[in-house]
Design an enzyme around this catalytic site. Structure first.
Site, PDB file in Angstrom:
ATOM      1  N   ASP A 208       0.817  -1.209   0.000  1.00  0.00           N
ATOM      2  CA  ASP A 208       0.000   0.000   0.000  1.00  0.00           C
ATOM      3  C   ASP A 208       0.854   1.264   0.000  1.00  0.00           C
ATOM      4  OD1 ASP A 208      -2.489   1.361   0.042  1.00  0.00           O
ATOM      5  OD2 ASP A 208      -2.324   1.674   2.200  1.00  0.00           O
ATOM      6  N   SER A 232      -6.678   5.893  -0.101  1.00  0.00           N
ATOM      7  CA  SER A 232      -6.910   4.643  -0.824  1.00  0.00           C
ATOM      8  C   SER A 232      -8.394   4.307  -0.791  1.00  0.00           C
ATOM      9  CB  SER A 232      -6.113   3.495  -0.191  1.00  0.00           C
ATOM     10  OG  SER A 232      -4.731   3.775  -0.199  1.00  0.00           O
ATOM     11  N   GLN A 282      -4.558  -0.627  -7.500  1.00  0.00           N
ATOM     12  CA  GLN A 282      -5.234   0.196  -6.503  1.00  0.00           C
ATOM     13  C   GLN A 282      -5.876   1.407  -7.157  1.00  0.00           C
ATOM     14  OE1 GLN A 282      -3.315   3.097  -3.506  1.00  0.00           O
ATOM     15  NE2 GLN A 282      -3.554   1.211  -2.313  1.00  0.00           N
TER      16      GLN A 282
END
Length: 290
Positions: A208, A232, A282
């Site tokens: 991440d 995110s 993502q």
């Protein structure tokens, strides 16, 4: 209960671990490092641990898909509730919901598979400078951060369990449009146990990092830009090959699209010897502030 400081691999492993409250119900803690919200990778890693705890040790995770719904509160525990969706002859599927203050903050669906032999192919790892030829943390702080905005200096001076050596840092110091491509070497600050569950959760944690920032390169901004609200939204990951953390990993990323106040990024994680160990995708919020 005293915990290891969150500036080493030991601290990261300890905080990704969970307390079992009941069958398929777990509780996790967050490090107190001054963050306003829980780092997304931390919730992904803990949710993966919760799911894996309900699956046989002969089945490793091969993919996960998660959605961030609300920011996590680092001052409070996170409850992870696991639903056993299916156990087949080769695959197991789990659904995990992370809960704080009575509301869902994150959901994860993960699939696990028994080890099998099969066809083999992978993309070649990009040719980039070796991590030893790049500036380390001390050099970054003393040289590259001179004259940088205070919030960027604070970020690079914050102790964390993952060391990052970017191939380039130009986007922190310019508002020019740059190609939306980023490469960085990453490693844990210390050894990670030879445990498949722990290694997968640590890899999910670091996956991440940096991705959302890559989607802002073309626009001459970074996640630290004062006129950007960044977070995110969802996160997907595929685990291709077994790996360990005995050496640096290359994280290579690109962003093929930004639209609708969202940025989409893709990433590949390679071992030093060029083996593709995982792929990541993502989408994140990159909303312009008024």
């Amino acid at each position: 209960m005293s915990r290891t400081r969150f500036n080493s691999a030991d601290g990261l492993v300890e905080y990704l671990d969970l307390e079992k409250l009941e069958e398929d119900l777990f509780r996790g803690q967050s490090p107190q490092v001054g963050w306003q919200r829980v780092f997304g990778g931390h919730v992904i890693g803990q949710a993966l641990v919760a799911a894996q705890r309900t699956v046989g040790s002969d089945r490793g995770v091969h993919s996960l898909h998660g959605y961030f719904m609300r920011p996590g509160d680092p001052s409070q525990p996170i409850i992870y509730e696991v639903e056993r969706i299916r156990d087949g002859s080769s695959f197991s599927t789990r659904w995990v919901v992370a809960i704080q203050h009575g509301k869902a903050i994150f959901s994860l669906q993960a699939s696990f598979q028994t080890d099998e032999e099969g066809l083999e192919y992978q993309d070649k790892m990009p040719e980039v400078a070796a991590p030893e030829d790049l500036p380390g943390p001390d050099e970054i702080r003393s040289t590259f951060l001179e004259g940088a905005p205070e919030h960027i200096i604070k970020y690079w001076r914050t102790e964390r369990p993952i060391e990052v050596r970017p191939i380039m840092m130009e986007h922190y110091f310019t508002d020019k449009s740059l190609p939306p491509v980023q490469h960085a070497w990453v490693r844990t600050l210390g050894p990670i146990p030879d445990d498949r569950v722990v290694q997968a959760s640590v890899l999910a944690y670091l996956s991440d990092m940096l991705l959302l920032d890559t989607s802002l390169f073309f626009h001459g901004r970074s996640v630290f830009s004062r006129d950007i609200q960044a977070a995110s939204l969802d996160h997907a990951m595929w685990f291709h090959r077994r790996f360990d953390f005995s050496d640096w990993l290359l994280y290579t990323m690109d962003s093929p699209s930004t639209s609708g106040a969202r940025g989409f990024s893709r990433g590949s994680l390679y071992s030093r010897d060029g083996r593709l160990i995982a792929s990541v995708a993502q989408e994140g919020l990159i909303r312009m502030k008024n």
